[in-house]
Design a protein around this motif. Sequence first.
Motif, mmCIF file in Angstrom:
data_model
loop_
_atom_site.group_PDB
_atom_site.id
_atom_site.type_symbol
_atom_site.label_atom_id
_atom_site.label_comp_id
_atom_site.label_asym_id
_atom_site.label_seq_id
_atom_site.Cartn_x
_atom_site.Cartn_y
_atom_site.Cartn_z
ATOM 1 N N THR A 99 0.859 -1.184 0.000
ATOM 2 C CA THR A 99 0.000 0.000 0.000
ATOM 3 C C THR A 99 0.895 1.234 0.000
ATOM 4 O O THR A 99 2.068 1.167 0.372
ATOM 5 C CB THR A 99 -0.917 0.045 1.237
ATOM 6 N N GLU A 100 0.304 2.352 -0.392
ATOM 7 C CA GLU A 100 1.079 3.591 -0.527
ATOM 8 C C GLU A 100 1.680 4.022 0.823
ATOM 9 O O GLU A 100 2.804 4.486 0.896
ATOM 10 C CB GLU A 100 0.164 4.699 -1.074
ATOM 11 N N ALA A 101 0.898 3.812 1.883
ATOM 12 C CA ALA A 101 1.318 4.340 3.189
ATOM 13 C C ALA A 101 2.538 3.607 3.752
ATOM 14 O O ALA A 101 3.320 4.196 4.503
ATOM 15 C CB ALA A 101 0.161 4.265 4.168
ATOM 16 N N THR A 102 2.702 2.310 3.447
ATOM 17 C CA THR A 102 3.828 1.559 4.021
ATOM 18 C C THR A 102 4.802 1.136 2.936
ATOM 19 O O THR A 102 5.480 0.127 3.068
ATOM 20 C CB THR A 102 3.321 0.310 4.762
ATOM 21 N N LYS A 103 4.828 1.905 1.871
ATOM 22 C CA LYS A 103 5.524 1.528 0.643
ATOM 23 C C LYS A 103 6.939 0.993 0.878
ATOM 24 O O LYS A 103 7.754 1.610 1.548
ATOM 25 C CB LYS A 103 5.558 2.753 -0.280
#
Lengths: 527, 349
Positions: free
Chosen positions: B67-71
């Motif tokens: 996901t973008e947040a934990t890239k």
Amino acid sequence: MRVLLPPTSSLFSAAASLLPATLLLLAVSAPLFAIIEAVVRSPSVEQPFDLARWLRLLWTTVIVTGTAIILSMLIGTTLGLLLFRTNVAAHRLTLALLLLAACLPTYVVAIGLLALIAAYDLGNSPWVCGVLYGLTYTPLATLVLGSVFRSADPTFEDLARLDAHWPRVLRCVTLPQALWGHSVVALLVFWLVATDYTFTDLLIVRTFAEEVYTQFRLDYRRVAPVLTGVPVFLALTAALLAAQFRFRFVGEQTLETLANPPRMLPLGHTRYWLGLLLATAAIGPLIVICQALFARVATFDGLDESIVALLPDLRRSGVAALLGTGLTMLGSAGLAWALVRTRRLRWLVAFGVLILLATPAPVAGIGLIGLWNRPGWLGVVYDSPGIIVLGYLSRFLAVGTLLLMPAVRRVPRELDWAARLDGCSWVGTQRYVYWPTLCVPLALAGLVLLILCFGELGTTVLVAPPGWSTVSVRAFTLLHFGVYRDLALLTLLAIACIVLLWAPLGALLYRRDRSHARSTESTSRRT
Amino acid sequence: MQRRSFIITISLLVTPLLACSGNDATTGRAAGDVVVVYTALDRQFSEPILAAFTKQTGIEVRPVYDTEATKTIGLVNRIRAEAASGRPRCDVFWNNEILNTLRLQSEGLLQPCRPAQAEHYPAQFRDPEDHWFGFAARARVIICNTERIGSGRQPTSIHDLAHRDWRGQTGIAKPLFGTTASHAACLFALLGGTEARSLFDAFRANDVQVVAGNKTCAEMVGAGRLAFGLTDTDDAIIELEAGKPVKIIFPDSGDDQMGTLLLPNTLALIRDCPHPDAGVRLIDYLLSPEVEARLAAGASAQIPLHAKCDRDSRVARLADLRPMQVDFADAAAAFDEAARYIEAHFLTD
């Protein structure tokens, strides 16, 4: 009175006792493992306990859950009174629409919202997050509170009406009677919000559940994230126990209240305008969301190819949800029976149900990973879609049990005794005594569980094996990149699936409501 | 009636079991017919390419997306945890940057392999010991809103984020994840710890807004919420091609400046992975000029590095850029120091 009954020991009855016990053990083992491992290994955590960070998480969680509870209860009370206690027009239609809104998973609402407003326009405020959760769960709160308002004791209301007008009666008599319903809604919304991280992850609002998920996704170590989630677990446990002790005898209907439902408040000519307004308010958001999603899909060119590309995830979601529902139903029916009809096992089962209800979704997921991600046959299960089904079982076995308990309570013991005295076998008793009484509640509970499993995200996103994403996981991983065509299409397909499940659920509830109204009418005529 | 409903219920319980038994993910396949890939490249870009590989070779790809947040960091730590538990599940790591691949290499979690296409790539974009292979690069660029900047002075360097004229009007993604974290580590390696720390202090003093990801940063500039921001070319080009009033600037491209950071995607085979043969085939496929051309032509407009790829990115040609001359190994070594400083002093809210 002691009744001497022939023994019921048979292969089937033994299996029927063992199966729910095994399923409960399977479901409860993951959260228990996560919590015990976290407590035992807590001294080995590298990061020291940070009180300031912990307090910040607590404050944010309180704001998000508190705002959601207050908002959903305020709107839910108003709508519940209007729809269940007045003669407002088209109330059945509005209720059906509210039921549809209550069936929509949180991620569908979130995607619909993002199709309308950019995430950065919503800000990173816990208050906004609380409002979004509150609005999402308002339909559910309305349905629960409305049912509670309708089960109010009419005697007090009729006496009060001799001295006061309707508004005062509602405020001073009806609402205090429904206090237990408000507590149930508060607990339900608290459970749903405090264990979820869809909106909080989207708006980067740090609550306990969001922190558990993010910490684990970032670090992939189990102990520290689970320790972060322990306060939610403890708070939910305390709230559930308090609710059980405070309200255990409240809300049960007597024959008298069943025969004499409370009167409906007449609204005069305003009932039509108000009915139109409420129906519009119920369907409006869904139409706006669907319109925004259609706008993102934009063109019909290549639509068939896009749908074909999304079908495998839909099929997998459907299969996993059906399996999860089937397994959960098998366990729930047995556990509900054990809670209602047994003495020795009751506390053990209640303990298991309590653990399952109080566990935040990411903690359940971390527990499943810790327990099943091992060499050997455990690893084989972990690498298969079976781990998603186990996740559903862990999340919803307790919910299914609570849904079925009232139905099991309504089956007369005398019928069971009579059948057994007549020499009916265990299978025969189930077939001719329990099945006719329980088939409708079972179908209702099954549909509710199917909808819950289809929309489950919190655990599935952590345990889904490589290459086996469900609709919710796919939507969640795409959500952060913006609502593009594929995601909009996927969400519309998910809404279509929910509508397919909502239709029989609504029909069953409508049928039940009608038959209840008819029997009440005939009873009141006789009396 | 009751018998019928009884039969229907039993059928409903049994049907999913039968449906699941015929499912592709649960049926046993030969070990060589499956490959597990952990990919940090955005799902909408990587998924069609992996599907094309399956179509061409018949090998089933089982992807795990980030996901973008934990890239990137999330996937890297997952590979570490699986290695520590003795059950590696990932065969191929498709990273959308390079530093975290180098960190995995330094921890001994990668195994060498020799895909046929590797020799067509420039030496600086592949490991001499064949542990990783770079392809399809992106640049770290400034995206600026032309309506907000107007005809005034335009930003040309990342130092402009700290310029007082644009106080509170600029943004970057959280520099703990993805390419922004790599950018920070490269700055620490190139400028040295002291100067890099001063730069981030200046960013903080100038109220540079920290947003969720590079995508959000580009969208906020496109919507006019920020005057300009630091992002990747793939996020910037989407805003540009959506008709937003934006312009892409390759920062620090002057003769006396440090150059634009170019970050290739990287591919690596995980040590003791369950499907090494299929893994090597996937790496070879992803390194092919056809895939590079596809990534260049796609929405992400990645910059091809393959010598035989005849397609240019819509963003820029490799030959026209002035890449930052940074030693990625040094940057990987500086990664933790940069992350610690940024967390303690830059992201204090």
